[in-house]
Every structure is written in C-alpha cells, then in structure tokens.
Design an enzyme around this catalytic site. Structure first.
Site, PDB file in Angstrom:
ATOM      1  CE  LYS A   1      -7.675  -8.315  -3.597  1.00 35.88           C
ATOM      2  NZ  LYS A   1      -8.179  -8.387  -2.246  1.00 35.88           N
TER       3      LYS A   1
ATOM      4  CE  LYS B   1     -13.204  -2.918  -1.206  1.00 35.14           C
ATOM      5  NZ  LYS B   1     -13.808  -3.765  -0.237  1.00 35.14           N
TER       6      LYS B   1
ATOM      7  CE  LYS C   1      -4.446  -1.508   1.726  1.00 36.73           C
ATOM      8  NZ  LYS C   1      -5.558  -1.271   2.632  1.00 36.73           N
TER       9      LYS C   1
HETATM   10  P1  ATP Z   1      -9.594  -4.106  -2.561  1.00 34.42           P
HETATM   11  O1  ATP Z   1     -10.448  -4.491  -3.699  1.00 34.42           O
HETATM   12  O2  ATP Z   1      -9.567  -2.657  -2.274  1.00 34.42           O
HETATM   13  O3  ATP Z   1      -8.251  -4.779  -2.608  1.00 34.42           O
HETATM   14  P2  ATP Z   1     -10.966  -5.994  -1.132  1.00 34.42           P
HETATM   15  O4  ATP Z   1     -12.077  -6.159  -2.070  1.00 34.42           O
HETATM   16  O5  ATP Z   1      -9.877  -7.025  -1.041  1.00 34.42           O
HETATM   17  O6  ATP Z   1     -10.279  -4.606  -1.299  1.00 34.42           O
HETATM   18  P3  ATP Z   1     -11.205  -6.127   1.713  1.00 34.42           P
HETATM   19  O7  ATP Z   1     -12.031  -5.332   2.633  1.00 34.42           O
HETATM   20  O8  ATP Z   1      -9.723  -6.016   1.827  1.00 34.42           O
HETATM   21  O9  ATP Z   1     -11.644  -5.773   0.273  1.00 34.42           O
HETATM   22  O10 ATP Z   1     -11.590  -7.644   1.783  1.00 34.42           O
HETATM   23  C1  ATP Z   1     -12.798  -8.102   2.293  1.00 34.42           C
HETATM   24  C2  ATP Z   1     -12.810  -9.607   2.266  1.00 34.42           C
HETATM   25  O11 ATP Z   1     -13.075 -10.064   0.933  1.00 34.42           O
HETATM   26  C3  ATP Z   1     -11.489 -10.245   2.682  1.00 34.42           C
HETATM   27  O12 ATP Z   1     -11.764 -11.384   3.489  1.00 34.42           O
HETATM   28  C4  ATP Z   1     -10.870 -10.637   1.385  1.00 34.42           C
HETATM   29  O13 ATP Z   1      -9.969 -11.729   1.518  1.00 34.42           O
HETATM   30  C5  ATP Z   1     -12.088 -10.977   0.534  1.00 34.42           C
HETATM   31  N1  ATP Z   1     -11.821 -10.763  -0.878  1.00 34.42           N
HETATM   32  C6  ATP Z   1     -11.614  -9.586  -1.488  1.00 34.42           C
HETATM   33  N2  ATP Z   1     -11.387  -9.741  -2.803  1.00 34.42           N
HETATM   34  C7  ATP Z   1     -11.476 -11.081  -3.041  1.00 34.42           C
HETATM   35  C8  ATP Z   1     -11.353 -11.892  -4.215  1.00 34.42           C
HETATM   36  N3  ATP Z   1     -11.098 -11.368  -5.387  1.00 34.42           N
HETATM   37  N4  ATP Z   1     -11.519 -13.221  -4.078  1.00 34.42           N
HETATM   38  C9  ATP Z   1     -11.799 -13.768  -2.890  1.00 34.42           C
HETATM   39  N5  ATP Z   1     -11.928 -13.060  -1.735  1.00 34.42           N
HETATM   40  C10 ATP Z   1     -11.761 -11.738  -1.805  1.00 34.42           C
END
Ligand code: ATP
Ligand code: LTN
Length: 341
Positions: free
Chosen positions: A204, A207, A121
């Site tokens: 992955k 958002k 980050k």
């Molecule tokens: P960003 O998109 O900003 O990286 P994020 O979508 O990962 O954020 P977080 O709040 O960090 O959001 O994650 C929320 C939960 O969703 C966590 O448990 C994370 O492991 C899961 N998660 C997020 N993206 C994925 C994905 N692509 N596949 C599976 N699990 C996910």
C-alpha cells in the site's frame, strides 16, 4: 436538520481519526479524508487528529506539533467543514484517555495480542522492550469511538479488526453495567480504499514503509508529482488495462478514475493503442489538478495560524460537552463517586 412529525431526526453519527505521524499522502486523501468530506452530507461527524495514538511510536516534539496542525489543515483544505463537523485534536479532550482506562479494565490480554496491527508493528522486537502503548492502542481507539456514541466508523481495511474489538467492548460493557454505548459499524469503502505504492504495486502507498518514490505527498510540487508518476513502475506489455496480471496499471487506473470521475472502462477505451507514456503524462496532470486547490487552501491556512486554532478551540468545546455527558454516565454505571461540586 430534517424534521419528522415535529421531532428533529437524529442523523447517524460518525467518528474517524488519522495519526499525525508523518507526511500525508494521496492514499490518506483518497482512502480516508475524501470520504470524510462526503459523509458530512448525511451524518453528524467528529474528525480527530489522534496525537495520543501517534506517540505510541516515538515522535520528535517539533515534528509532532507541526504534523498535527498540518493534518488539521489538510482536513479543512479538503472540505471538512467546521461549521458542520466537529474537528478536534485527541489530547484536547482528556475524556478519551479516561475512557480508555476504564475500558482497559474489561479488555482481555488475549484479545489485544491477537490484533494484527500489533503483531505487524512488533514483529521481530523483543517483548521486553515493546511499549505498552502500542499494545493498548486499540483500546484508546475504542474509547475515541464510544465516547461520541458513533454509529459508523469509516476506516481502511487495515482498521476493521480494531472496530470489531470496539464492538465487543461496547457490548461487554453494556452487558456488565447496563446499556451505555452504541455498538458501531465499520464503513469500508471499495474504491480508493487501497491505493498502492507507485514503486511496488503489491504494497500500500505508505509514509512509513518504502521510499519517497512510492507515494505522492499532498504538498508535492507539480514537477515532483509529474516525475513520480512518470517513473512509477508499470507491468509488461503496452496495453493500458487493469487485471490480475497488471497490478501496477490497475492501481494507476484506479487513481485516475477516483480523481477524474471517469470509469476505468472509459479510460481503457480512451487509451486503447496509446501506450503507457501518454497515459502516465495525463495521469500526472490529473493528480496535479486535483491537489492544486487543496495545496492553495493549505497555504492560506498556514498564513493564518489563528484560524486553525480557533477551529480546534471550538471543536474541543463541542466535543467535550458530548464526551463529558457519556463519561458522567459511565462513571455512574461503574460506581465511581461523582466529584462533589
Ligand atoms: P503508514 O503509512 O505509516 O502505514 P498510514 O498512511 O496508513 O500510515 P494512518 O494514520 O494509519 O496512516 O491512516 C490514516 C488513514 O488513511 C486510514 O483511514 C487509512 O486506512 C488510510 N490510508 C492510509 N494509507 C492508505 C492507502 N494507501 N490507501 C488507502 N487508504 C489509506
Ligand atoms: N487507528 C487508526 C486511527 C484511529 C481511528 C480512531 C480511526 C484512531 N482512533 C477512531 C477511526 C476511529 C489508524 O491507524 N488509521
């Protein structure tokens, strides 16, 4: 609650959180929330919208407020049951911040500097302007977990290092001040643990990074969902099968399988000789059908704002009672004078 020899058996406890920091997508649902729902069968769960974590990156006030309620509504609409689980907003229970401060005093700079999320980050940023909150993020997360004496923490692969730090801090505190905390285990689920982006299957679904075409938002309309799936990148060839040479198809098959319950092998058989177009058209419908009841329920919750606030009020009350019990013990162990009544 089950009983053994007249004594109520303590179900293992779970704590998990998601940041209300953007549009919730299919990756959040399949990777996190759906497992949360399932874990209610076997565990006592606390599920949290971690707004204090979200503000380690600058948020717009109105968006943070809205995003926090949206996230809680998504939990409820997906099947998190406030009669069985505790549902909270992190900032409603100030013991989280209090414990984070105390844990700060036993955490090493070196440990936090090694956290890969912090490194990612802040990559490219000047040390002079990196927020202390971003650096300290894992300590607040440790406080979240340890406050509720959670045995297990369901998280994505990316959060495993933070749970390991939590274990180290729990042990360090217990050794220094006497047994206080439960040392928690991470639970990293295989299937759905990593939903990849639709426009780049090496990243992955996310958002924050990448374009809107890469993710299916929970509230995307059926037409938008169909269009995004239709335009999702595919691999060379025409065969619907997974494999290291087929990262895009592997991802789409995993999504299909996670939502429909069919095994990937079964899907490969069904689409043998049918080509990508038919497979993608069907996958679009599978996603639409899976999200429809959730969207419907979210719309109902949005129409009755008080219902969500009531859930949060009750959650905060129950959580505070557990958290305060832990904090009383922590303050006492550390040697802080109890506040006179
Ligand atoms: P960003 O998109 O900003 O990286 P994020 O979508 O990962 O954020 P977080 O709040 O960090 O959001 O994650 C929320 C939960 O969703 C966590 O448990 C994370 O492991 C899961 N998660 C997020 N993206 C994925 C994905 N692509 N596949 C599976 N699990 C996910
Ligand atoms: N850091 C996590 C969110 C989070 C969390 C937690 C997860 C904050 N506190 C406690 C599990 C337990 C994330 O970025 N997904």
């Amino acid at each position: 609650m089950s009983e053994t020899a007249g004594k109520p058996e303590r179900r293992p406890r779970v704590f998990s959180g998601i940041q209300p920091s953007g549009t919730m997508h299919l990756g959040n649902y399949l990777g996190a929330i759906r497992n949360w729902v399932a874990m209610q069968e076997t565990h006592d769960c606390v599920y949290c919208a971690v707004d204090l974590h979200a503000i380690t990156v600058r948020q717009k006030r109105a968006e943070l407020r809205r995003g926090t309620i949206d996230l809680v509504n998504l939990m409820l609409a997906s099947g998190v049951d406030p009669d069985r689980s505790i549902v909270i907003v992190q900032s409603h229970v100030p013991q989280h911040s209090e414990l984070a401060w105390i844990l700060n005093t036993i955490t090493y700079m070196g440990e936090l500097r090694r956290m890969t999320q912090f490194k990612d980050k802040t990559a490219g940023a000047e040390g002079e302007s990196i927020g202390v909150g971003l650096f300290d993020y894992p300590v607040l997360m440790a406080a979240d977990i340890l406050l509720y004496r959670a045995d297990a923490v369901p998280v994505g692969e990316d959060q495993k290092q933070h749970v390991e730090l939590t274990r180290d801090l729990a042990e360090r505190f217990n050794n220094a001040f006497g047994k206080t905390f439960v040392v928690p285990e991470p639970i990293i689920r295989g299937k759905g643990a990593r939903v990849m982006s639709l426009d780049d299957p090496t990243k992955k679904m996310s958002k924050s990074g990448g374009s809107e075409a890469g993710y299916i938002a929970i509230m995307d309309t059926p037409d938008v969902i169909r269009r995004k799936v239709k335009r999702a990148v595919t691999d060379s060839g025409t065969e619907v099968r997974p494999g290291p040479d087929k990262p895009a198809l592997s991802n789409l098959l995993d999504i299909y399988s996670s939502l429909s319950g069919d095994t990937v092998d079964h899907l490969v058989e069904r689409y043998s000789g049918k080509g990508y177009a038919q497979f993608k058209a069907d996958l679009g419908e599978v996603i639409v059908a899976a999200l429809e009841p959730i969207q419907e329920r979210i719309r109902e919750l949005e129409a009755d704002k008080d219902a969500t606030l009531k859930v949060l009020a009750r959650g905060a009350e129950m959580a505070t009672s557990v958290a305060e019990r832990t904090m009383t013990r922590v303050r006492e162990r550390v040697g802080l004078v109890p506040r006179p009544e």
